[in-house]
Design an enzyme around this catalytic site. Structure first.
Site, PDB file in Angstrom:
ATOM      1  N   HIS A 177      -1.480   3.168  -6.501  1.00 20.76           N
ATOM      2  CA  HIS A 177      -2.562   2.285  -6.048  1.00 20.76           C
ATOM      3  C   HIS A 177      -3.439   2.901  -4.967  1.00 20.76           C
ATOM      4  CE1 HIS A 177      -0.609  -1.751  -7.433  1.00 20.76           C
ATOM      5  NE2 HIS A 177      -0.542  -0.820  -8.355  1.00 20.76           N
ATOM      6  N   GLU A 211       4.271   9.055  12.959  1.00 24.27           N
ATOM      7  CA  GLU A 211       3.909  10.207  12.129  1.00 24.27           C
ATOM      8  C   GLU A 211       2.848   9.822  11.108  1.00 24.27           C
ATOM      9  OE1 GLU A 211       7.482  10.691  14.309  1.00 24.27           O
ATOM     10  OE2 GLU A 211       7.039   9.122  12.852  1.00 24.27           O
TER      11      GLU A 211
END
Length: 161
Positions: free
Chosen positions: A103, A76
């Site tokens: 991040h 996925e």
């Protein structure tokens, strides 16, 4: 926030639970399928449609994120990452959910429905949604490099062989 969701048969129960949870929190949930259990269904189109929804909304200035589920979450995530502008992260802990946003400014989360309980998945997703991108220059620079490669096949100042 608008949350685009997709799964396959392995994550269908997770998806239904999560949609109710997110709607109760005031989010607008867009379900990209499937709408019924089919043990032979294929996740790519569902996940790509969810990712396209996120990319389209973000391009139009709509605050949106995506959530994709499957047995492991790996396929996925790969499917979602095929959509230009999508940064999908496979998440397996609170820390990876936070880091995906802080991040990487990930805009889609992928979770393995056969790897985690519903409560764990809800905690990962809730964390993902509320965690902002740090804006740190080094993280922004790296994201820009990925976007540049995605559109041009090159990264200025770096050799790609």
């Amino acid at each position: 926030m608008r949350i685009h969701i997709a799964t396959d048969h392995a994550g269908l129960d997770f998806s239904r639970h999560l949609q109710q949870h997110l709607a109760a929190q005031g989010h607008e949930v867009v379900d990209h399928g499937p709408d019924h259990y089919d043990a032979l269904d294929d996740y790519p189109s569902f996940c790509i449609n969810a990712a396209r929804g996120v990319a389209r909304d973000q391009a139009e200035g709509v605050e949106a994120l995506g959530v994709v589920f499957g047995g492991s979450g790996n396929g996925e995530q790969i499917a979602a990452n095929k959509v230009t502008g999508i940064r999908a992260a496979l998440v397996w802990s609170i820390a990876t959910a936070e880091l995906a946003r802080e991040h990487n400014d990930a805009n889609v989360i992928s979770v393995g429905a056969r790897q985690h309980s519903v409560d764990e998945a809800v905690a990962f997703i809730d964390t993902f949604i509320v965690t902002p991108f740090s804006g740190n220059e080094r993280h922004a620079r790296r994201i820009a490099q990925l976007a540049e490669y995605e559109t041009t096949g090159a990264i200025t100042g770096h050799e790609i062989v």
